[in-house]
Motif scaffolding. Structure first.
Motif, PDB file in Angstrom:
ATOM      1  N   UNK A  97     -11.207   8.085 -10.925  1.00  0.00           N
ATOM      2  CA  UNK A  97     -11.634   9.247 -10.144  1.00  0.00           C
ATOM      3  C   UNK A  97     -10.531  10.293 -10.121  1.00  0.00           C
ATOM      4  N   UNK A  98     -10.927  11.534 -10.451  1.00  0.00           N
ATOM      5  CA  UNK A  98      -9.983  12.655 -10.389  1.00  0.00           C
ATOM      6  C   UNK A  98     -10.040  13.263  -8.990  1.00  0.00           C
ATOM      7  N   UNK A  99      -8.868  13.468  -8.409  1.00  0.00           N
ATOM      8  CA  UNK A  99      -8.788  14.129  -7.111  1.00  0.00           C
ATOM      9  C   UNK A  99      -8.010  15.422  -7.266  1.00  0.00           C
ATOM     10  N   UNK A 100      -8.565  16.494  -6.724  1.00  0.00           N
ATOM     11  CA  UNK A 100      -7.836  17.755  -6.648  1.00  0.00           C
ATOM     12  C   UNK A 100      -7.205  17.807  -5.270  1.00  0.00           C
ATOM     13  N   UNK A 101      -5.887  17.679  -5.234  1.00  0.00           N
ATOM     14  CA  UNK A 101      -5.162  17.647  -3.973  1.00  0.00           C
ATOM     15  C   UNK A 101      -4.448  18.970  -3.742  1.00  0.00           C
ATOM     16  N   UNK A 102      -4.339  19.335  -2.463  1.00  0.00           N
ATOM     17  CA  UNK A 102      -3.625  20.558  -2.098  1.00  0.00           C
ATOM     18  C   UNK A 102      -2.798  20.297  -0.850  1.00  0.00           C
ATOM     19  N   UNK A 103      -1.895  21.222  -0.547  1.00  0.00           N
ATOM     20  CA  UNK A 103      -1.028  21.077   0.617  1.00  0.00           C
ATOM     21  C   UNK A 103      -1.865  20.758   1.856  1.00  0.00           C
ATOM     22  N   UNK A 104      -1.423  19.762   2.609  1.00  0.00           N
ATOM     23  CA  UNK A 104      -2.128  19.340   3.812  1.00  0.00           C
ATOM     24  C   UNK A 104      -3.021  18.126   3.606  1.00  0.00           C
ATOM     25  N   UNK A 105      -3.260  17.723   2.353  1.00  0.00           N
ATOM     26  CA  UNK A 105      -4.080  16.548   2.058  1.00  0.00           C
ATOM     27  C   UNK A 105      -3.219  15.283   2.079  1.00  0.00           C
ATOM     28  N   UNK A 106      -3.858  14.166   2.420  1.00  0.00           N
ATOM     29  CA  UNK A 106      -3.204  12.859   2.421  1.00  0.00           C
ATOM     30  C   UNK A 106      -4.132  11.880   1.722  1.00  0.00           C
ATOM     31  N   UNK A 131      -3.833   0.067  -6.740  1.00  0.00           N
ATOM     32  CA  UNK A 131      -4.531   1.288  -7.160  1.00  0.00           C
ATOM     33  C   UNK A 131      -3.689   2.077  -8.150  1.00  0.00           C
ATOM     34  N   UNK A 132      -4.200   2.224  -9.360  1.00  0.00           N
ATOM     35  CA  UNK A 132      -3.516   3.021 -10.368  1.00  0.00           C
ATOM     36  C   UNK A 132      -3.546   4.492  -9.985  1.00  0.00           C
ATOM     37  N   UNK A 133      -2.447   5.191 -10.242  1.00  0.00           N
ATOM     38  CA  UNK A 133      -2.404   6.627  -9.971  1.00  0.00           C
ATOM     39  C   UNK A 133      -1.489   7.313 -10.971  1.00  0.00           C
ATOM     40  N   UNK A 134      -1.853   8.562 -11.258  1.00  0.00           N
ATOM     41  CA  UNK A 134      -1.153   9.342 -12.273  1.00  0.00           C
ATOM     42  C   UNK A 134      -1.429  10.820 -12.035  1.00  0.00           C
ATOM     43  N   UNK A 163       0.871  -1.169   0.000  1.00  0.00           N
ATOM     44  CA  UNK A 163       0.000   0.000   0.000  1.00  0.00           C
ATOM     45  C   UNK A 163       0.913   1.226   0.000  1.00  0.00           C
ATOM     46  N   UNK A 164       0.355   2.399  -0.319  1.00  0.00           N
ATOM     47  CA  UNK A 164       1.165   3.622  -0.364  1.00  0.00           C
ATOM     48  C   UNK A 164       0.355   4.775   0.200  1.00  0.00           C
ATOM     49  N   UNK A 165       1.042   5.660   0.919  1.00  0.00           N
ATOM     50  CA  UNK A 165       0.411   6.894   1.378  1.00  0.00           C
ATOM     51  C   UNK A 165       1.162   8.059   0.738  1.00  0.00           C
ATOM     52  N   UNK A 166       0.411   9.068   0.290  1.00  0.00           N
ATOM     53  CA  UNK A 166       0.978  10.286  -0.278  1.00  0.00           C
ATOM     54  C   UNK A 166       0.449  11.479   0.509  1.00  0.00           C
ATOM     55  N   UNK A 167       1.347  12.291   1.021  1.00  0.00           N
ATOM     56  CA  UNK A 167       0.965  13.511   1.728  1.00  0.00           C
ATOM     57  C   UNK A 167       1.463  14.714   0.950  1.00  0.00           C
ATOM     58  N   UNK A 168       0.570  15.642   0.649  1.00  0.00           N
ATOM     59  CA  UNK A 168       0.941  16.814  -0.158  1.00  0.00           C
ATOM     60  C   UNK A 168       1.590  17.860   0.750  1.00  0.00           C
ATOM     61  N   UNK A 169       2.865  18.168   0.475  1.00  0.00           N
ATOM     62  CA  UNK A 169       3.603  19.123   1.301  1.00  0.00           C
ATOM     63  C   UNK A 169       3.549  20.543   0.752  1.00  0.00           C
ATOM     64  N   UNK A 170       3.323  20.679  -0.556  1.00  0.00           N
ATOM     65  CA  UNK A 170       3.198  22.022  -1.123  1.00  0.00           C
ATOM     66  C   UNK A 170       2.483  21.951  -2.467  1.00  0.00           C
ATOM     67  N   UNK A 171       1.886  23.074  -2.831  1.00  0.00           N
ATOM     68  CA  UNK A 171       1.247  23.185  -4.136  1.00  0.00           C
ATOM     69  C   UNK A 171      -0.083  22.461  -4.243  1.00  0.00           C
ATOM     70  N   UNK A 172      -0.513  22.306  -5.489  1.00  0.00           N
ATOM     71  CA  UNK A 172      -1.791  21.655  -5.811  1.00  0.00           C
ATOM     72  C   UNK A 172      -1.584  20.776  -7.036  1.00  0.00           C
ATOM     73  N   UNK A 173      -2.423  19.738  -7.144  1.00  0.00           N
ATOM     74  CA  UNK A 173      -2.357  18.859  -8.321  1.00  0.00           C
ATOM     75  C   UNK A 173      -3.689  18.171  -8.521  1.00  0.00           C
ATOM     76  N   UNK A 174      -3.927  17.767  -9.749  1.00  0.00           N
ATOM     77  CA  UNK A 174      -5.030  16.869 -10.063  1.00  0.00           C
ATOM     78  C   UNK A 174      -4.404  15.518 -10.355  1.00  0.00           C
ATOM     79  N   UNK A 175      -4.848  14.512  -9.598  1.00  0.00           N
ATOM     80  CA  UNK A 175      -4.337  13.160  -9.744  1.00  0.00           C
ATOM     81  C   UNK A 175      -5.497  12.271 -10.176  1.00  0.00           C
ATOM     82  N   UNK A 176      -5.242  11.415 -11.155  1.00  0.00           N
ATOM     83  CA  UNK A 176      -6.247  10.476 -11.633  1.00  0.00           C
ATOM     84  C   UNK A 176      -5.961   9.119 -11.011  1.00  0.00           C
ATOM     85  N   UNK A 177      -6.950   8.581 -10.304  1.00  0.00           N
ATOM     86  CA  UNK A 177      -6.812   7.280  -9.673  1.00  0.00           C
ATOM     87  C   UNK A 177      -7.650   6.257 -10.410  1.00  0.00           C
TER      88      UNK A 177
END
Length: 165
Positions: A85-94, A101-104, A65-79
């Motif tokens: 599912x598209x996720x809009x991630x920003x600093x502070x999100x995990x 689980x595919x991710x890009x 399994x993998x955990x990703x924590x956003x330390x800065x900025x913003x991104x759209x990640x496709x899972x």
């Protein structure tokens, strides 16, 4: 900042298996002080940490399994592959990605960065969407053990509730 936790399952995408048994878990705004993300993961035995970016092509791991924590900025990640599912991630999100689980990363700000980690410091394999390894991938995914701790909350937390078998 209020933390919102959301979980969802991803369908098998054919070339990307995703995980049939465990949901993705998104902790929105869980870290106000982004510098503590790596220390928190390590404290809860999600180790093998790294910092950087998310690959801009679909990939997944069959052995951890993998955990990703956003330390800065913003991104759209496709899972989950192209229809996922598209996720809009920003600093502070995990986001916690169960094995398979595919991710890009689709797009991001220039300052986007994450810290990644794995339960018990496991070393991830890197799989791309290859139908030729599908049967082996599904078998490996089913054998990945559940983590003993939540990467954010430790001995309790949403992961342990949502991933209970």
């Amino acid at each position: 900042m209020e933390t919102r936790v959301r979980s969802f399952f991803l369908n098998d995408a054919g070339d990307i298996p995703n995980n049939p048994d465990l949901p993705v878990i998104l902790y929105q705004g869980v870290f106000e002080d982004n510098l503590n993300i790596q220390a928190q993961f390590e404290q809860h035995n999600w180790t093998g940490t790294w910092t950087g970016d998310v690959y801009d092509y679909h990939h997944y791991h069959t052995n951890t399994h993998e955990v990703l924590g956003v330390t800065s900025g913003k991104a759209t990640v496709l899972l989950g592959g192209d229809g996922g599912e598209r996720l809009d991630l920003k600093a502070g999100d995990v986001v916690v990605l169960p094995a398979g689980t595919g991710h890009r990363k689709m797009e991001s700000t220039e300052d986007f960065a994450v810290v990644g980690a794995y339960p018990n410091g496991s070393t991830p394999n890197l799989q791309k969407n290859d139908p030729g390894v599908r049967a082996q991938a599904l078998s490996q995914i089913k054998n990945v053990p559940l983590p003993e701790t939540d990467p954010v909350y430790g001995e309790s937390g949403p992961l342990l509730e949502k991933w209970a078998k």
